[in-house]
Design an enzyme around this catalytic site. Sequence first.
Site, PDB file in Angstrom:
ATOM      1  N   SER A 247       0.784  -1.238   0.000  1.00 15.82           N
ATOM      2  CA  SER A 247       0.000   0.000   0.000  1.00 15.82           C
ATOM      3  C   SER A 247       0.811   1.282   0.000  1.00 15.82           C
ATOM      4  O   SER A 247       0.292   2.338  -0.324  1.00 15.82           O
ATOM      5  CB  SER A 247      -0.927   0.015   1.202  1.00 15.82           C
ATOM      6  OG  SER A 247      -0.176   0.112   2.387  1.00 15.82           O
ATOM      7  N   HIS A 275      -5.508  -4.353  -0.309  1.00 16.22           N
ATOM      8  CA  HIS A 275      -5.495  -3.189  -1.204  1.00 16.22           C
ATOM      9  C   HIS A 275      -5.822  -3.569  -2.645  1.00 16.22           C
ATOM     10  O   HIS A 275      -5.479  -2.835  -3.583  1.00 16.22           O
ATOM     11  CB  HIS A 275      -4.143  -2.472  -1.115  1.00 16.22           C
ATOM     12  CG  HIS A 275      -3.947  -1.838   0.225  1.00 16.22           C
ATOM     13  ND1 HIS A 275      -4.489  -0.611   0.576  1.00 16.22           N
ATOM     14  CD2 HIS A 275      -3.330  -2.307   1.341  1.00 16.22           C
ATOM     15  CE1 HIS A 275      -4.187  -0.337   1.834  1.00 16.22           C
ATOM     16  NE2 HIS A 275      -3.488  -1.347   2.323  1.00 16.22           N
ATOM     17  N   LYS A 306     -12.069  -1.003   2.927  1.00 19.43           N
ATOM     18  CA  LYS A 306     -11.422  -0.090   1.968  1.00 19.43           C
ATOM     19  C   LYS A 306     -12.300  -0.019   0.715  1.00 19.43           C
ATOM     20  O   LYS A 306     -13.292   0.684   0.737  1.00 19.43           O
ATOM     21  CB  LYS A 306      -9.978  -0.529   1.734  1.00 19.43           C
ATOM     22  CG  LYS A 306      -9.175  -0.514   3.074  1.00 19.43           C
ATOM     23  CD  LYS A 306      -7.703  -0.654   2.900  1.00 19.43           C
ATOM     24  CE  LYS A 306      -6.969  -0.961   4.194  1.00 19.43           C
ATOM     25  NZ  LYS A 306      -7.009   0.091   5.218  1.00 19.43           N
TER      26      LYS A 306
HETATM   27  C1  LIG Z   1      -1.872  -4.630   3.918  1.00 17.25           C
HETATM   28  C2  LIG Z   1      -2.886  -4.401   4.978  1.00 17.25           C
HETATM   29  N1  LIG Z   1      -3.435  -5.458   5.596  1.00 17.25           N
HETATM   30  C3  LIG Z   1      -4.348  -5.316   6.566  1.00 17.25           C
HETATM   31  C4  LIG Z   1      -4.778  -4.062   6.950  1.00 17.25           C
HETATM   32  C5  LIG Z   1      -5.801  -3.935   8.021  1.00 17.25           C
HETATM   33  O1  LIG Z   1      -7.077  -3.843   7.443  1.00 17.25           O
HETATM   34  P1  LIG Z   1      -8.242  -3.076   8.220  1.00 17.25           P
HETATM   35  O2  LIG Z   1      -8.040  -1.621   7.952  1.00 17.25           O
HETATM   36  O3  LIG Z   1      -9.506  -3.635   7.655  1.00 17.25           O
HETATM   37  O4  LIG Z   1      -8.074  -3.403   9.659  1.00 17.25           O
HETATM   38  C6  LIG Z   1      -4.250  -2.919   6.339  1.00 17.25           C
HETATM   39  C7  LIG Z   1      -4.708  -1.566   6.743  1.00 17.25           C
HETATM   40  O5  LIG Z   1      -4.396  -0.583   6.197  1.00 17.25           O
HETATM   41  C8  LIG Z   1      -3.278  -3.096   5.323  1.00 17.25           C
HETATM   42  O6  LIG Z   1      -2.722  -2.041   4.721  1.00 17.25           O
END
Ligand SMILES: Cc1ncc(COP(=O)(O)O)c(C=O)c1O
Length: 481
Positions: A247, A275, A306
């Site tokens: 990300s 993402h 997201k």
């Molecule tokens: C790669 C990645 N995995 C997991 C998450 C966590 O997801 P959530 O925002 O639904 O807790 C994020 C959050 O930004 C993330 O960037």
Amino acid sequence: MVLERQCHGNTQLPRCWAKLTETDGADSRCETAAALLARRSAPLRVVKPAPEPIWKAPAPKNYTGYFDAAVARLKAERRYRSFVDLERMAGSFPSAIWHSPQGPREVTVWCSNDYLGMGQHPAVVEAMTRAAARHGTGAGGTRNISGTSHPIVELEAELADLHGEEAALVFTSGYVSNQTGISTLAKLIPNCLILSDALNHNSMIEGVRQSGCDKVVFSHNDLAHLEELLQAAGERPKLIVFESVYSMDGDVAPIRQICDLAERYGAMTYIDEVHAVGMYGPRGAGLAERLGVMHRIDVIEGTLGKAFGVMGGYIAGAASVIDAVRSYAPGFIFSTALPPSVAAAATASVRHLKTSPAERQGQQCQVAQVKDALIRADLPMLATPTHIVPVMVGDAEACKAASDRLLEKHGIYIQPINYPTVPRGTERLRITPGPLHTGAHIEALTQALVETWKALDLPFSGLALEPQERMQPAGKMRHSQ
Ligand SMILES: Cc1ncc(COP(=O)(O)O)c(C=O)c1O
């Protein structure tokens, strides 16, 4: 501590006592069961040995001093984060109200992870409000107590179908999915070695750590290094954990080649598509779907918070894998379930994006336009093959100053990305164009960035190349497939 327990006329011996007398029979202070039964009338009594004198430091008077000092450290390291008080308005995203110190003001949001604007899609909003009116607000407990609501069951069926898997399991966030999902899976595989990409998200790192299993970290997207580690691991069980879209740099994993290696060396695969879900693939199942390799991944993890615009996370995989996580994962078992209204909204969003490519196409079109505009303006954009557009600043204070100026002078909100989210010296503005940004928004963004770069004397890219040339994925982004 020695327990001396006596019954109040009960003819049955308390179980704890029976155990104590059996195991501690040699201890003269323990009574036999017969002696206990003979002394029914006396009350229960706990006999404690005299406490050892313990030297205690005097309690500090000012506990808040610890926390002030911790925050001061962050400020000294230029890592202190401040939040912008925003009010999102359904129907006018990406516009929002900024509650600035001078009062409310309309701004344009350029850094939202509600990537497709589904958080305000009429079908999603309607599903949520209808479900809240029908089922009320909270879930009423953990899934084991009374939190398994019909909307969650429907959502899990929808997600399993999205990924072509036998089953799916929903958690309260993507973070929890990774943390409790990875740790539970790995713990259940005897002698498991976890192979983890160096740039994995904190939630995955925590999952790996909490598993207590052996782990090795392979250099980011480095297939040769991964293979070396797989070879060295020999015959023991192996779990490869990695992301599809990273990300912060917006680069992508060589998913197909990782699957090849996993199959060659007998490793299980776990991919984070947080993402990518909603945005890539014919039905929005993510990058693995787009590449036609989704069926080769053992466990797919995603978020509902997201591109799906709601909240929650999930894993999808074989029924036995999902059933085991459901039965063993503390982060699932001991936490209140998602509210029915949230589950219903997520289902509506997933369903919509399965059949509607319009949002994905709109996003890709606007992403290309933004990249093109930034290149023409000679802004130092990191070339990415995805919807994530990082504009590099390389200094924490300058990054914050640029973000502040964009907001205050131009009404443009882009949160600065500083250490520890990215390495020091790679601070950046992370721009996420979506289908609801218009040509006028893009024009305003480009002008504002150029004005800010000049005013703060930030370096432009200085690449006198044609846009066509500059759009080629650079260096570490070469793995795009
Ligand atoms: C790669 C990645 N995995 C997991 C998450 C966590 O997801 P959530 O925002 O639904 O807790 C994020 C959050 O930004 C993330 O960037």
